[in-house]
Write a protein that holds these residues in place. Structure first.
Motif, PDB file in Angstrom:
ATOM      1  N   GLU A  77       0.796  -1.236   0.000  1.00  0.00           N
ATOM      2  CA  GLU A  77       0.000   0.000   0.000  1.00  0.00           C
ATOM      3  C   GLU A  77       0.825   1.280   0.000  1.00  0.00           C
ATOM      4  N   VAL A  91      -3.132   4.455   2.118  1.00  0.00           N
ATOM      5  CA  VAL A  91      -4.475   4.125   1.646  1.00  0.00           C
ATOM      6  C   VAL A  91      -5.309   5.393   1.512  1.00  0.00           C
ATOM      7  N   ASP A 110      -9.353   3.667  -2.372  1.00  0.00           N
ATOM      8  CA  ASP A 110      -8.659   2.414  -2.632  1.00  0.00           C
ATOM      9  C   ASP A 110      -9.491   1.211  -2.211  1.00  0.00           C
ATOM     10  N   ILE A 112      -8.841  -2.331  -0.669  1.00  0.00           N
ATOM     11  CA  ILE A 112      -7.744  -2.919   0.093  1.00  0.00           C
ATOM     12  C   ILE A 112      -8.006  -4.396   0.369  1.00  0.00           C
ATOM     13  N   ARG A 128     -13.588  -1.923  -0.165  1.00  0.00           N
ATOM     14  CA  ARG A 128     -13.159  -0.526  -0.308  1.00  0.00           C
ATOM     15  C   ARG A 128     -13.059   0.151   1.067  1.00  0.00           C
ATOM     16  N   THR A 197      -3.042  -2.898  -1.601  1.00  0.00           N
ATOM     17  CA  THR A 197      -4.137  -2.294  -2.354  1.00  0.00           C
ATOM     18  C   THR A 197      -4.299  -3.009  -3.692  1.00  0.00           C
ATOM     19  N   GLU A 199      -4.788  -3.164  -7.570  1.00  0.00           N
ATOM     20  CA  GLU A 199      -4.352  -2.240  -8.616  1.00  0.00           C
ATOM     21  C   GLU A 199      -5.073  -2.478  -9.949  1.00  0.00           C
TER      22      GLU A 199
END
Length: 244
Positions: A77, A91, A110, A112, A128, A197, A199
């Motif tokens: 992250e 984050v 983000d 996560i 989220r 996180t 991507e």
């Protein structure tokens, strides 16, 4: 035909690389494929800082932005963290992302991957991050009233006041925050519980990985919310084994 008994290492190596002898050729191809898989895995790890760098989504709670069987690339992250990231966490929450115009997977903030309540023996969740709460904070007024499961005040929320600082999280397809109701999935997510996180995703590619996961008998059952607890969707979980 194999080299003579008095052949040196170079002759044997050349023979192993070029022979058409079927058993040797099969072993050579298997080792070559395994080598490429390891090399790609190490490259992805070097880029992401997370092992394994890919996770397979097991439930529909992040639909329509993520679907079951999606394969998702995960980044540590703090790498490439957005400017609106919460200090010290890497984050970006939904609330901060909305103010900064920062979007991921079709919405603000983000997504996560985290271990619920920090427990390593529970299946990780991919949801989220919506907003940050401080220890002891009454976060009811900060919450979206649509996602509090019908609660009328802080006292009716499972983790309000907040027992510790962390992120309030929610699946995009779920009707309530993860920290709401009798079937709450987790307390506020501490930064140290965050694996990374999300991507980007590759649709369907996680299907094969899920086939090699634990059998349904061995796999932890997904938590299902009743309508009273905030919606019918499962908690999205990420399989943290390397893809097959």
């Amino acid at each position: 035909m194999s080299p003579p008994n008095d052949a040196g290492p170079r002759e044997w190596l050349h023979w192993l690389r070029t022979t058409d002898d079927e058993p040797v050729a099969i072993v050579r191809d298997v080792l070559s494929t395994a080598g490429w898989v390891v090399a790609i895995g190490l490259l992805l790890f070097a880029v992401s800082g997370v092992w394994p760098p890919m996770v397979a989504v097991e439930s529909p709670s992040m639909e329509p932005h993520m679907s079951r069987t999606d394969l998702v690339f995960v980044m540590e992250e703090h790498r490439l963290a957005g400017d609106a990231a919460r200090d010290g966490t890497g984050v970006v929450t939904y609330a901060a992302g909305e103010r900064a115009g920062y979007e991921k997977f079709g919405s603000y903030g983000d997504v996560i991957i985290f271990r619920p309540d920090g427990e390593s023996d529970r299946t990780p969740i991919i949801h989220r991050a919506h907003f940050w709460v401080e220890e002891g904070e009454n976060w009811y007024d900060e919450a979206n009233p649509e996602y509090v499961g019908g609660a009328d005040d802080c006292g009716e929320l499972a983790y309000c006041p907040a027992p510790h600082a962390g992120f309030i999280t929610k699946g995009d397809n779920n009707g309530a925050y993860d920290q709401v109701g009798a079937l709450a999935l987790t307390g506020p997510v501490k930064p140290q519980w965050v694996v990374g996180t999300a991507e980007f995703r590759i649709p369907w590619l996680g299907w094969l990985r899920l086939q090699f996961a634990e059998s349904p008998v061995d796999r932890p059952a997904p938590v299902r919310r009743s309508p009273a607890a905030g919606g019918p969707a499962d908690g999205a979980v990420a399989n943290l084994s390397a893809p097959a």
